[in-house]
Write a protein that holds these residues in place. Structure first.
Motif, mmCIF file in Angstrom:
data_model
loop_
_atom_site.group_PDB
_atom_site.id
_atom_site.type_symbol
_atom_site.label_atom_id
_atom_site.label_comp_id
_atom_site.label_asym_id
_atom_site.label_seq_id
_atom_site.Cartn_x
_atom_site.Cartn_y
_atom_site.Cartn_z
ATOM 1 N N GLU A 56 12.365 -23.184 -31.655
ATOM 2 C CA GLU A 56 13.654 -23.435 -32.281
ATOM 3 C C GLU A 56 14.641 -22.288 -32.088
ATOM 4 O OE1 GLU A 56 13.149 -24.595 -36.335
ATOM 5 O OE2 GLU A 56 12.290 -26.530 -35.821
ATOM 6 N N ASN A 57 14.564 -21.605 -30.952
ATOM 7 C CA ASN A 57 15.591 -20.602 -30.690
ATOM 8 C C ASN A 57 16.723 -21.243 -29.901
ATOM 9 O OD1 ASN A 57 13.518 -20.677 -28.679
ATOM 10 N ND2 ASN A 57 14.493 -18.939 -27.667
ATOM 11 N N THR A 58 17.913 -20.686 -30.034
ATOM 12 C CA THR A 58 19.113 -21.292 -29.475
ATOM 13 C C THR A 58 19.689 -20.407 -28.380
ATOM 14 O OG1 THR A 58 20.566 -20.208 -31.084
ATOM 15 C CG2 THR A 58 19.641 -22.345 -31.700
ATOM 16 N N LEU A 59 20.455 -21.048 -27.487
ATOM 17 C CA LEU A 59 21.138 -20.316 -26.435
ATOM 18 C C LEU A 59 22.375 -21.089 -26.039
ATOM 19 C CD1 LEU A 59 21.056 -17.901 -24.413
ATOM 20 C CD2 LEU A 59 19.969 -19.476 -22.804
ATOM 21 N N ASN A 60 23.520 -20.426 -26.076
ATOM 22 C CA ASN A 60 24.752 -21.067 -25.666
ATOM 23 C C ASN A 60 24.861 -21.108 -24.145
ATOM 24 O OD1 ASN A 60 25.282 -21.232 -28.345
ATOM 25 N ND2 ASN A 60 27.060 -19.894 -28.344
ATOM 26 N N MET A 61 25.541 -22.148 -23.644
ATOM 27 C CA MET A 61 25.739 -22.320 -22.212
ATOM 28 C C MET A 61 27.212 -22.143 -21.890
ATOM 29 S SD MET A 61 23.298 -25.645 -21.597
ATOM 30 C CE MET A 61 24.019 -26.562 -22.964
ATOM 31 N N ALA A 62 27.525 -21.231 -21.006
ATOM 32 C CA ALA A 62 28.919 -20.925 -20.695
ATOM 33 C C ALA A 62 29.555 -22.032 -19.864
ATOM 34 C CB ALA A 62 29.003 -19.597 -19.946
ATOM 35 N N LEU A 63 30.777 -22.397 -20.212
ATOM 36 C CA LEU A 63 31.586 -23.286 -19.399
ATOM 37 C C LEU A 63 32.494 -22.445 -18.513
ATOM 38 C CD1 LEU A 63 32.570 -25.928 -22.108
ATOM 39 C CD2 LEU A 63 30.883 -26.210 -20.296
ATOM 40 N N ARG A 64 33.247 -23.110 -17.649
ATOM 41 C CA ARG A 64 34.093 -22.369 -16.717
ATOM 42 C C ARG A 64 35.298 -21.754 -17.413
ATOM 43 N NH1 ARG A 64 32.859 -26.876 -13.536
ATOM 44 N NH2 ARG A 64 34.842 -27.848 -14.076
ATOM 45 N N GLN A 65 35.719 -22.336 -18.530
ATOM 46 C CA GLN A 65 36.881 -21.848 -19.237
ATOM 47 C C GLN A 65 36.482 -21.389 -20.630
ATOM 48 O OE1 GLN A 65 40.416 -24.349 -18.949
ATOM 49 N NE2 GLN A 65 39.357 -25.632 -17.463
ATOM 50 N N GLY A 66 37.389 -20.650 -21.276
ATOM 51 C CA GLY A 66 37.160 -20.272 -22.662
ATOM 52 C C GLY A 66 36.896 -18.795 -22.823
ATOM 53 N N ARG A 67 36.995 -18.338 -24.062
ATOM 54 C CA ARG A 67 36.784 -16.925 -24.349
ATOM 55 C C ARG A 67 35.317 -16.652 -24.612
ATOM 56 N NH1 ARG A 67 36.891 -15.936 -30.042
ATOM 57 N NH2 ARG A 67 37.406 -17.758 -31.290
ATOM 58 N N ARG A 68 34.988 -15.385 -24.841
ATOM 59 C CA ARG A 68 33.607 -14.964 -25.069
ATOM 60 C C ARG A 68 32.704 -15.446 -23.942
ATOM 61 N NH1 ARG A 68 32.579 -15.695 -31.608
ATOM 62 N NH2 ARG A 68 34.313 -14.398 -32.281
ATOM 63 N N GLN A 69 33.120 -15.157 -22.720
ATOM 64 C CA GLN A 69 32.347 -15.502 -21.529
ATOM 65 C C GLN A 69 32.197 -17.009 -21.375
ATOM 66 O OE1 GLN A 69 28.669 -13.266 -22.055
ATOM 67 N NE2 GLN A 69 29.509 -11.598 -20.867
ATOM 68 N N GLY A 70 33.162 -17.776 -21.886
ATOM 69 C CA GLY A 70 33.113 -19.211 -21.711
ATOM 70 C C GLY A 70 32.211 -19.942 -22.673
ATOM 71 N N MET A 71 31.543 -19.242 -23.578
ATOM 72 C CA MET A 71 30.617 -19.900 -24.484
ATOM 73 C C MET A 71 31.338 -20.671 -25.575
ATOM 74 S SD MET A 71 27.650 -17.077 -25.080
ATOM 75 C CE MET A 71 28.817 -16.004 -25.908
ATOM 76 N N LEU A 72 32.508 -20.207 -25.959
ATOM 77 C CA LEU A 72 33.252 -20.811 -27.058
ATOM 78 C C LEU A 72 34.661 -21.114 -26.581
ATOM 79 C CD1 LEU A 72 33.546 -21.540 -30.105
ATOM 80 C CD2 LEU A 72 34.285 -19.186 -30.473
ATOM 81 N N ILE A 73 35.043 -22.371 -26.601
ATOM 82 C CA ILE A 73 36.397 -22.779 -26.240
ATOM 83 C C ILE A 73 37.079 -23.249 -27.510
ATOM 84 C CG2 ILE A 73 37.768 -24.338 -24.846
ATOM 85 C CD1 ILE A 73 35.551 -24.437 -22.850
ATOM 86 N N SER A 74 38.210 -22.654 -27.845
ATOM 87 C CA SER A 74 38.823 -22.942 -29.129
ATOM 88 C C SER A 74 40.335 -23.022 -29.018
ATOM 89 C CB SER A 74 38.439 -21.865 -30.156
ATOM 90 O OG SER A 74 38.909 -20.602 -29.743
ATOM 91 N N ILE A 75 40.937 -23.700 -29.981
ATOM 92 C CA ILE A 75 42.387 -23.804 -30.067
ATOM 93 C C ILE A 75 42.814 -23.551 -31.507
ATOM 94 C CG2 ILE A 75 42.725 -25.342 -28.103
ATOM 95 C CD1 ILE A 75 42.688 -27.702 -29.963
ATOM 96 N N ARG A 76 43.929 -22.860 -31.658
ATOM 97 C CA ARG A 76 44.446 -22.549 -32.991
ATOM 98 C C ARG A 76 45.176 -23.758 -33.576
ATOM 99 N NH1 ARG A 76 47.887 -17.212 -32.706
ATOM 100 N NH2 ARG A 76 47.673 -17.412 -34.974
ATOM 101 N N HIS A 77 45.261 -23.787 -34.897
ATOM 102 C CA HIS A 77 45.882 -24.912 -35.597
ATOM 103 C C HIS A 77 47.404 -24.750 -35.628
ATOM 104 C CE1 HIS A 77 41.724 -25.140 -36.952
ATOM 105 N NE2 HIS A 77 41.946 -26.368 -37.367
#
Length: 311
Positions: A145-166
């Motif tokens: 049950e350990n987790t690992l994020n997968m980087a996408l081509r875009q986004g901050r934090r090495q692509g792991m998190l893609i976010s938009i402000r409200h």
């Protein structure tokens, strides 16, 4: 927002109802407060976000803040899921200040044995003004049950998190974010190849020790070559204690999964996920956010990059 005109079909309504997220958030026109002398103070520069089913204030935001409803998160999840994926779970944290939904890609096994990995896309949104609308591709290895994020081509934090402000044109932003996150399925297949590559890299005990020391020196702290002070002794003791934990996990798993880089890598990420200490009344929630969004997530992704390079 016109997006809401497309929300409300049976699938999206079922997601919200079945997960208890069928409530809305409203933004007040300003903030009013009672002073110590019984007077009323107010400001129009700040507003409150209020959960309408409980009338609970979830956060204080600027007057340009745009509310993203749970309906819109369900819209994104349903659009991304398509034929190869499915919406599996959803929930709320901190009384609804944060909400999340998960979209699952097909599971895959690593190596020649039953070492199942489940890829997910974790969609999340904050109603408190402190957390953006975000998408995080991640995976859960069933055996520990350990987790690992997968980087996408875009986004901050090495692509792991893609976010938009409200703020701004949220309809356009949501559509763009949804399109970007749609590559999650292809990324999950790429990650399965990386896992297979690590599993195919066999290691002897000396190579495991060298690998552990390289990762520890880089991502935990430098181990002193000589113990010449009390500080050095504490560092050395910490190093030995951590190595025992990594080796215990490795020995247990390698007995059935083989002696390879994938097992060694996961013995470290398992420690990152489960051994980090957190303070405060919400330790479990703080661990959740660190493992998926914060320092732990970043560390694990960097360890993966280094492990692939070493292999």
């Amino acid at each position: 927002m016109s997006i809401l005109n497309t929300v409300g079909n049976n699938v999206q309504s079922n997601i919200l109802r079945d997960t208890g997220l069928d409530w809305r958030v409203e933004k007040t026109a300003g903030i009013f407060a009672s002073t110590s002398d019984g007077m009323t103070a107010s400001t129009a520069k700040r507003c409150a976000t209020v959960r309408t089913d409980t009338n609970e204030i979830l956060g204080v935001v600027g007057n340009d803040y745009k509310v993203v409803q749970n309906e819109e998160l369900a819209y994104m999840a349903e659009r991304i899921s398509g034929s190869n994926l499915k919406v599996t779970n959803a929930g709320e944290l901190r009384n609804g200040s944060r909400v999340w939904m998960s979209v699952k890609a097909p599971s895959f096994n690593v190596g020649k044995v039953d070492d199942e990995v489940k890829p997910y896309l974790l969609l999340s949104n904050g109603h408190d003004g402190l957390f953006s609308l975000s998408g995080t591709p991640t995976s859960i290895r069933v055996v520990c049950e350990n987790t690992l994020n997968m980087a996408l081509r875009q986004g901050r934090r090495q692509g792991m998190l893609i976010s938009i402000r409200h703020k701004g044109d949220m309809e356009e932003k949501i559509e763009h974010l949804t399109d970007t996150l749609s590559e999650f399925y292809e990324r999950s297949k790429e990650f399965s190849k990386q896992a297979e590559y690590l599993a195919g890299t066999e290691l002897n005990s000396g190579q495991v020790s060298d690998y552990y020391k390289a990762i520890y020196n880089t991502y935990v702290e430098e181990v002193p070559s000589e113990v010449t002070s009390a500080k050095h002794q504490r560092q050395h003791n910490k190093w030995q204690s951590t190595m025992m934990k990594w080796w215990d996990t490795y020995d247990t798993e390698s007995a059935s999964l083989g002696s390879n880089m994938w097992v060694a890598f996961n013995s470290i990420t398992n420690w990152v996920d489960h051994s980090s200490s957190f303070r405060g009344d919400k330790k479990s929630e703080n661990r959740f956010f660190s493992n998926f969004y914060g320092g732990n997530a970043i560390k694990k992704n960097k360890i993966l990059e280094t492990s692939l390079a070493i292999a």
